[in-house]
Write an enzyme that holds these catalytic residues in place. Structure first.
Site, PDB file in Angstrom:
ATOM      1  N   HIS A 360       0.834  -1.206   0.000  1.00 18.72           N
ATOM      2  CA  HIS A 360       0.000   0.000   0.000  1.00 18.72           C
ATOM      3  C   HIS A 360       0.869   1.256   0.000  1.00 18.72           C
ATOM      4  O   HIS A 360       0.667   2.184  -0.788  1.00 18.72           O
ATOM      5  CB  HIS A 360      -0.898  -0.050   1.240  1.00 18.72           C
ATOM      6  CG  HIS A 360      -1.823   1.113   1.362  1.00 18.72           C
ATOM      7  ND1 HIS A 360      -2.357   1.508   2.563  1.00 18.72           N
ATOM      8  CD2 HIS A 360      -2.305   1.986   0.459  1.00 18.72           C
ATOM      9  CE1 HIS A 360      -3.127   2.559   2.377  1.00 18.72           C
ATOM     10  NE2 HIS A 360      -3.112   2.871   1.114  1.00 18.72           N
ATOM     11  N   GLU A 601      -1.917 -13.281 -15.914  1.00 20.56           N
ATOM     12  CA  GLU A 601      -0.809 -13.133 -14.964  1.00 20.56           C
ATOM     13  C   GLU A 601      -0.398 -14.448 -14.308  1.00 20.56           C
ATOM     14  O   GLU A 601       0.466 -14.452 -13.425  1.00 20.56           O
ATOM     15  CB  GLU A 601      -1.150 -12.083 -13.896  1.00 20.56           C
ATOM     16  CG  GLU A 601      -2.516 -12.222 -13.272  1.00 20.56           C
ATOM     17  CD  GLU A 601      -2.896 -11.013 -12.424  1.00 20.56           C
ATOM     18  OE1 GLU A 601      -1.989 -10.262 -12.003  1.00 20.56           O
ATOM     19  OE2 GLU A 601      -4.094 -10.830 -12.175  1.00 20.56           O
ATOM     20  N   ASP A 625       3.280 -10.016 -11.999  1.00 24.04           N
ATOM     21  CA  ASP A 625       2.932 -11.315 -11.420  1.00 24.04           C
ATOM     22  C   ASP A 625       3.285 -12.457 -12.371  1.00 24.04           C
ATOM     23  O   ASP A 625       3.752 -13.516 -11.932  1.00 24.04           O
ATOM     24  CB  ASP A 625       1.439 -11.365 -11.073  1.00 24.04           C
ATOM     25  CG  ASP A 625       1.181 -10.943  -9.626  1.00 24.04           C
ATOM     26  OD1 ASP A 625       2.102 -11.065  -8.808  1.00 24.04           O
ATOM     27  OD2 ASP A 625       0.068 -10.483  -9.332  1.00 24.04           O
ATOM     28  N   CYS A 672       0.113  -4.142 -18.567  1.00 23.98           N
ATOM     29  CA  CYS A 672       0.071  -3.104 -17.535  1.00 23.98           C
ATOM     30  C   CYS A 672       1.073  -3.360 -16.408  1.00 23.98           C
ATOM     31  O   CYS A 672       0.858  -2.955 -15.274  1.00 23.98           O
ATOM     32  CB  CYS A 672      -1.337  -2.955 -16.964  1.00 23.98           C
ATOM     33  SG  CYS A 672      -2.039  -4.477 -16.308  1.00 23.98           S
TER      34      CYS A 672
END
Length: 759
Positions: A360, A601, A625, A672
């Site tokens: 975060h 991913e 990922d 992305c």
């Protein structure tokens, strides 16, 4: 042996400095193994030689005097071979070298094991015996195991030693972590420690001894009054034994011996909180070492009492402390609330001992444009409060007490970055197309409203990934459907009429909600992404309804499903999306059905890309990922993060397979992940045929500048050359060379340029 092993490691862990730790090692190992000698040789970082740093059994005068080069003597051979040497008659070995200062002529048997940390030989642990005998397998295994366990402790103690006595001698030191937010910050460290954890109180000195003594006595009095008040309020609800605990606390706070110990350390110029923490932890350890179980259990009471007083100390310290200009926040685990305490104009950088590049705080740091390093596990962070520091958010490096020359180099990097940004500003309004007219759409990854202005200023044509989990992370409960609608509406309106791709809730792995904890042994292969929301359709439906309501009249929404591993998950999610749409239409909302896409991913999705593409409106590769799953590397684990490489040939082959499968079914394919924001990576992705590149706003103009300088036909030839290469280092060097030849090597971020030039 196992009990002895644990005991030695625990004792070494509590040592205050490297000298003490080494003394404990040689004394305890000699006793446990019943040998005549135990010695530790450590590598001198400047000369590369191995120096006798501690011994029990050899002449003490030899400590610090005996130096062996790698390969010199038995110790040097242990270091270069990186494996144990076990001899019954050491003098007969051809590598044996005699040092008269040690007095080791009396000892024949020799066993030496390397101390290795992160592939680097820190030193050699040696035991010796008088009689000629070979140490048995059990003894050798014990010493090998002990060396492996002590490696991290010694590395940490070395680092702490490098930072010791900072008031008198400012030693430069370097530490590494995970690059979490790009950029360079030069400033002063400000430690943020949990307010009531004795073990994390930073080492700090003071010149205001009287002020710290007053602070300590005020905190002691406040804690005493607090405990009396609590005991008085609860006295009717407590039995005799429980009331006695409050009396015991008061008695300990009234104990002059503890106060005297603390005051003595404050007079030695330790801050009040550090002095209190040291004294109380010593008392805790004494209780824990007692044989009587009753007294051992009292250690928890002592720790609790220490935490209560510490809380008052830290509150008073915090109220007096101001944030300097160019503050670099350092903590064991930084939070968004900690960042909010610092005025934005004073915050220069972030360093977190725990955390990941996708945590975060990392996301917020990137949104704010603040350089950050996460997972700096080796940094003795309690020791660096107030020191000068450089945070290299490109390489994931930290430089403590940087030299004038190092500061000059980083100042130059900062100025180059500013100059480059000024030179690229004019590209914001120009289209992204190659020199021969091939058009590419450049979108951005967002998560906060702070991302919006920077993205639009840099000419973003849409949003390829809006992380909807960010609003969930900022709350202490699930946001309601209406709260979500308002948040999503802001994002959609800001970019309208440009498309905004909203990823459904992607929690799990390293993104946990405090109010919805997910505890698993292997979280990255566990309950995360679409798996969570399919198991909780009420959460999924509320979110999708909120997205669709937010798009009313704008019609620029695209919904994207994360972590899809097969057709079954896609079909289940599609049914829920259709249900939400039909419900809203029935309720009278005049909305268009938004395009539905998936993230590729996980490896299974790569191999089913064709089948998945037939069922969706678009696909987007989450290369971060996908890379870690293909390479079986947790990129947030600093021990193996060096193996993670987006240019790995297997990753490039997978990316090519996905875009080929998508186009064969007339499905648009984007990407992305971080690779899209790398100028060299962008060249390969365009050559592969990707329709959309989505990245952080920071990298958008770099990528556009690179693509406007090349021809698509030349990129096709470059791709064919790269696909024949066998290592990521080769590929990265080739891309850097290509950009250099075009005269745009400056677009490559500093750590990539340096790595490529070293190949």
């Amino acid at each position: 042996m196992l009990g002895s092993l644990r005991s030695i490691v625990q004792e070494v862990n509590t040592a205050r400095d490297l000298t003490t730790a080494l003394g404990i090692i040689v004394r305890r190992v000699r006793d446990v193994m019943n040998t005549k000698v135990c010695s530790v040789y450590l590598r001198d970082k400047q000369t590369g030689n191995y120096v006798l740093m501690a011994t029990e059994g050899l002449n003490q005068d030899a400590v610090g005097q005996v130096h062996l080069a790698p390969g010199e003597g038995l110790v040097g051979n242990v270091a270069t071979r990186e494996e144990p040497i076990n001899l019954e008659h050491a003098e007969a070995h051809p590598a044996f070298q005699y040092f008269p200062a040690t007095g080791e002529e009396r000892f024949s048997a020799f066993l030496g094991t390397p101390i290795i940390h992160h592939r680097n030989v820190l030193g050699v642990l040696v035991v010796q015996q008088t009689e000629r005998r070979r140490f048995d397998e059990g003894e050798e295994a014990f010493l090998v195991t002990l060396s492996a366990q002590l490696a991290g402790v010694i590395a940490h103690a070395e680092a702490t030693g490098a930072l010791a006595n900072m008031g008198q001698q400012r030693n430069e030191a370097k530490f590494t972590g995970l690059a979490a937010s790009p950029g360079v910050a030069i400033g002063r460290a400000h430690i943020v420690a949990p307010p009531a954890n004795l073990a994390t109180v930073p080492f700090a000195c003071t010149m205001d001894v009287e002020g710290e003594l007053n602070l300590f006595h005020q905190a002691l009095a406040a804690a005493r009054d607090e405990i009396r008040d609590v005991g008085e309020r609860l006295k009717n609800d407590l039995n005799k034994e429980e009331r006695a605990l409050f009396d015991a606390y008061i008695s300990m706070l009234d104990d002059n011996s503890i106060a005297v110990e603390v005051c003595e350390r404050i007079r030695q110029q330790l801050t009040a909180s550090r002095a209190w923490a040291e004294v109380m932890l010593e008392h805790v350890r004494r209780f824990e070492a007692m044989s009587d179980s009753y007294f051992r259990e009292r250690a928890a009471d002592v720790r609790d009492l220490g935490a209560r007083v510490l809380m008052h100390l830290r509150q008073q310290e915090q109220s007096l402390r101001e944030y300097p200009d160019n503050t670099i926040l350092i903590g064991e685990e930084l939070t968004a609330s900690v960042l909010a305490d610092v005025p934005r104009e004073k915050l220069a950088g972030l360093v977190s001992i725990k955390g990941s590049a996708n945590s975060h705080v990392s996301i917020i740091a990137r949104a704010m444009g603040v350089p950050a390093v996460m997972g700096a596990q080796e940094l003795p962070w309690e020791q660096v409060d107030g020191v000068d520091l450089v945070v290299d958010g490109y390489r994931g490096e930290l430089h403590i007490n940087p030299s004038v020359e190092l500061k000059r180099r980083y100042d130059a990097i900062v100025e180059e970055e500013r100059e480059l940004a000024r030179n690229l500003d004019h590209l914001a309004k120009l289209p992204c197309e190659t020199a021969d007219g091939h058009r590419i759409r450049l979108w951005v990854n967002t998560g906060l409203m702070a991302d919006v202005v920077r993205s639009l200023e840099r000419g973003a044509e849409g949003v390829g990934l809006y992380r909807t989990e960010v609003p969930f992370l900022l709350r202490d409960r699930f946001p309601s459907e209406e709260e979500q609608r308002e948040i999503y509406r802001e994002q959609l309106q800001a970019f309208a009429p440009r498309p905004v791709t909203m990823r459904t809730l992607d929690i799990g792995g390293d993104k946990a909600l405090s109010y919805f904890p997910i505890e698993e042994t292997n979280p990255f292969l566990g309950w995360r992404g679409i798996r969570v929301t399919l198991d909780h359709p009420e959460i999924f439906l509320a979110q999708v309804r909120a997205m669709m309501k937010a798009s009313l009249g704008l019609d620029n929404l695209r919904i994207m499903l994360p972590m899809i591993s097969g057709v079954g998950e896609l079909e289940a999610a599609r049914k829920l999306v259709d249900r939400a749409y039909c419900e809203l239409v029935d309720e009278g909302y005049a909305i268009q059905r938004p395009p539905l896409g998936i993230m590729i991913e996980v490896p299974s999705a790569v191999y089913q890309a064709r089948e998945l593409a037939k069922r969706v409106d678009f696909m987007s590769v989450g290369s971060n990922d996908l890379t870690q799953y293909l390479l079986a590397v947790d990129r947030n684990n600093s021990r193996v993060a060096g193996i993670y490489h987006s240019f790995h040939p297997a990753v490039l082959q997978a990316l090519l397979q996905v875009v080929t499968a998508g186009h064969e079914t007339s499905t648009k394919v984007g990407i992305c992940g971080e690779l899209a924001g790398d100028p060299g990576g962008a060249l390969l992705l365009v050559a592969m045929g990707y329709d959309v590149l989505s990245m952080n706003a920071t990298n958008l103009l770099r990528v556009k500048a690179a693509l406007r300088e090349v021809n698509k036909s030349d990129l096709d030839r470059l791709l064919q050359q790269v696909l024949k290469m066998e290592s990521p280092e080769q590929i990265e060097a080739k891309l850097y060379e290509y950009l250099q030849d075009l005269g745009i090597g400056g677009l490559v971020q500093p750590q990539q340029a340096e790595a490529s030039s070293n190949i």
